[in-house]
Design a protein around this motif. Structure first.
Motif, PDB file in Angstrom:
ATOM      1  N   LYS A   1       0.822  -1.202   0.000  1.00 24.95           N
ATOM      2  CA  LYS A   1       0.000   0.000   0.000  1.00 24.95           C
ATOM      3  C   LYS A   1       0.865   1.266   0.000  1.00 24.95           C
ATOM      4  O   LYS A   1       1.909   1.327   0.658  1.00 24.95           O
ATOM      5  CB  LYS A   1      -0.919   0.009   1.231  1.00 24.95           C
ATOM      6  CG  LYS A   1      -2.001  -1.065   1.213  1.00 24.95           C
ATOM      7  CD  LYS A   1      -3.023  -0.803   0.121  1.00 24.95           C
ATOM      8  CE  LYS A   1      -4.155  -1.820   0.146  1.00 24.95           C
ATOM      9  NZ  LYS A   1      -5.137  -1.591  -0.930  1.00 24.95           N
TER      10      LYS A   1
ATOM     11  N   ASN B   1       1.079   5.585   0.458  1.00 25.05           N
ATOM     12  CA  ASN B   1       0.585   6.488   1.494  1.00 25.05           C
ATOM     13  C   ASN B   1      -0.277   7.611   0.898  1.00 25.05           C
ATOM     14  O   ASN B   1       0.047   8.791   1.030  1.00 25.05           O
ATOM     15  CB  ASN B   1       1.757   7.076   2.280  1.00 25.05           C
ATOM     16  CG  ASN B   1       1.293   7.735   3.568  1.00 25.05           C
ATOM     17  OD1 ASN B   1       0.275   7.359   4.137  1.00 25.05           O
ATOM     18  ND2 ASN B   1       2.031   8.735   4.014  1.00 25.05           N
TER      19      ASN B   1
ATOM     20  N   ARG C   1      -4.109   3.731   0.180  1.00 27.82           N
ATOM     21  CA  ARG C   1      -4.284   3.436   1.602  1.00 27.82           C
ATOM     22  C   ARG C   1      -5.774   3.380   1.937  1.00 27.82           C
ATOM     23  O   ARG C   1      -6.245   2.495   2.636  1.00 27.82           O
ATOM     24  CB  ARG C   1      -3.595   4.519   2.434  1.00 27.82           C
ATOM     25  CG  ARG C   1      -3.665   4.269   3.922  1.00 27.82           C
ATOM     26  CD  ARG C   1      -2.736   5.193   4.672  1.00 27.82           C
ATOM     27  NE  ARG C   1      -2.760   4.902   6.099  1.00 27.82           N
ATOM     28  CZ  ARG C   1      -1.868   5.371   6.954  1.00 27.82           C
ATOM     29  NH1 ARG C   1      -0.883   6.125   6.521  1.00 27.82           N
ATOM     30  NH2 ARG C   1      -1.960   5.088   8.229  1.00 27.82           N
TER      31      ARG C   1
ATOM     32  N   THR D   1      -9.029  -2.799  -0.274  1.00 28.74           N
ATOM     33  CA  THR D   1      -8.687  -1.429   0.114  1.00 28.74           C
ATOM     34  C   THR D   1      -9.802  -0.840   0.973  1.00 28.74           C
ATOM     35  O   THR D   1     -10.975  -0.892   0.596  1.00 28.74           O
ATOM     36  CB  THR D   1      -8.483  -0.538  -1.128  1.00 28.74           C
ATOM     37  OG1 THR D   1      -7.421  -1.090  -1.919  1.00 28.74           O
ATOM     38  CG2 THR D   1      -8.118   0.881  -0.739  1.00 28.74           C
TER      39      THR D   1
ATOM     40  N   PRO E   1      -1.790   1.314   8.431  1.00 24.97           N
ATOM     41  CA  PRO E   1      -2.578   0.885   7.252  1.00 24.97           C
ATOM     42  C   PRO E   1      -3.198  -0.489   7.488  1.00 24.97           C
ATOM     43  O   PRO E   1      -2.562  -1.392   8.021  1.00 24.97           O
ATOM     44  CB  PRO E   1      -1.535   0.838   6.138  1.00 24.97           C
ATOM     45  CG  PRO E   1      -0.498   1.796   6.556  1.00 24.97           C
ATOM     46  CD  PRO E   1      -0.423   1.697   8.058  1.00 24.97           C
TER      47      PRO E   1
END
Length: 325
Positions: free
Chosen positions: A160, A162, A231, A255, A298
């Motif tokens: 992932k 940011n 994210r 996600t 995350p």
């Protein structure tokens, strides 16, 4: 075998074409009558499954099918058929178009056009409940079948990035400008925006902020890459939604997603597990949610949503409907 009958609203350019489109809204389109009748005579279908009739096809298609004794299935993709109010809360159409469409919906309701439908398909329970409470026509039989997404998930895990992501239409009802206003005051939190639409010029003004990246609409595969690496995906809709594909795609990719706490979103999202719900139209609360997610570690969606939104499951559900007619 599936035989497709389509008309594109983008083909409505000339004055005469616009007049024909208006006639279609009210169920008076000889060209659709002739073309669809010829197609049915040639192909002899067992079922006619309609999606969006407006603006170019209209109720004429229902009349043709009934005349030919073809069962009609209608999938609901918006709230237009619930009445004039549903037209205005569905999307950001021009005022004139919305007014004409509203008049046509009223006209068709009084003519009991939608009573001709043998089976309705609703993409969510919320949408069905809304129609059940508000429509002025009889829903003879119905099935709730979610939309599907045809996505191949790589076995290799994706790291992932940011950034937060908005992917969708740049229009008032999608809440994009209010979202951009929030991120313009959060210089340490990155936002990527992908899309296009009537508010494009306003959206582009936010390119001056270093933490905001504005990208034009791109093909589905590229959008999927952004969703997979994001994210969090944010869908700050200000209107009733039926079943947003961006939300489904985000869940399938694992996600997390942030959505308002009303309508279909309450049905789709497990708060704190698949993402976060924020108080509808409370963008101060949305800001708090964004900051909280940015500060936290995350997190990946835990539920495997691929089985819920697969093309195979969608096909099986449709076949069950068709066999009953």
């Amino acid at each position: 075998q599936v035989v497709v009958f389509t008309k594109k609203s983008s083909d409505i350019i000339s004055f005469d074409q616009k007049i024909e489109a208006i006639k279609s809204l009210f169920g008076f389109n000889n060209k659709v009558d002739q073309e669809l009748s010829a197609l049915i005579n040639k192909q002899k279908p067992d079922v006619a499954h309609f999606h969006n009739l407006y603006p170019s096809i209209g109720p004429t298609a229902y009349y043709v099918c009934k005349k030919k004794n073809i069962p009609i299935v209608q999938t609901i993709h918006n709230y237009r058929l619930s009445g004039p109010k549903g037209v205005f809360m569905s999307r950001g159409d021009s005022l004139i178009y919305s007014q004409i469409l509203s008049l046509s919906i009223l006209f068709n309701l009084r003519k009991k056009v939608y009573d001709l439908v043998d089976h309705f398909i609703f993409p969510s329970r919320f949408t069905y409940n809304y129609y059940y409470k508000h429509v002025r026509f009889k829903i003879k039989t119905h099935t709730i079948i979610s939309h599907f997404v045809d996505i191949k998930i790589s076995v290799k895990p994706v790291k992932k990035s940011n950034y937060f992501l908005f992917a969708g239409r740049f229009s008032q009802e999608k809440g994009i400008i209010l979202l951009l206003q929030i991120f313009s005051k959060l210089p340490k939190i990155n936002l990527i925006v992908v899309g296009g639409g009537p508010q494009k010029d306003i959206v582009n003004r936010y390119k001056k902020y270093k933490n905001i990246t504005i990208l034009p609409w791109m093909n589905k595969n590229k959008v999927h890459r952004y969703i997979r690496k994001a994210r969090v995906v944010i869908f700050p809709s200000l209107s009733f939604e039926v079943m947003p594909l961006t939300v489904i795609e985000s869940l399938v990719f694992g996600t997390q997603i942030v959505v308002p706490n009303r309508g279909v979103f309450i049905e789709l999202i497990k708060n704190g597990q698949d993402g976060k719900l924020f108080d509808f139209e409370d963008f101060d609360n949305l800001k708090e949610v964004i900051i909280d997610l940015h500060r936290s570690k995350p997190k990946k969606v835990q539920t495997d949503y691929r089985k819920y939104y697969s093309p195979e499951n969608h096909f099986i559900a449709l076949m069950k409907v068709y066999k009953k007619l």
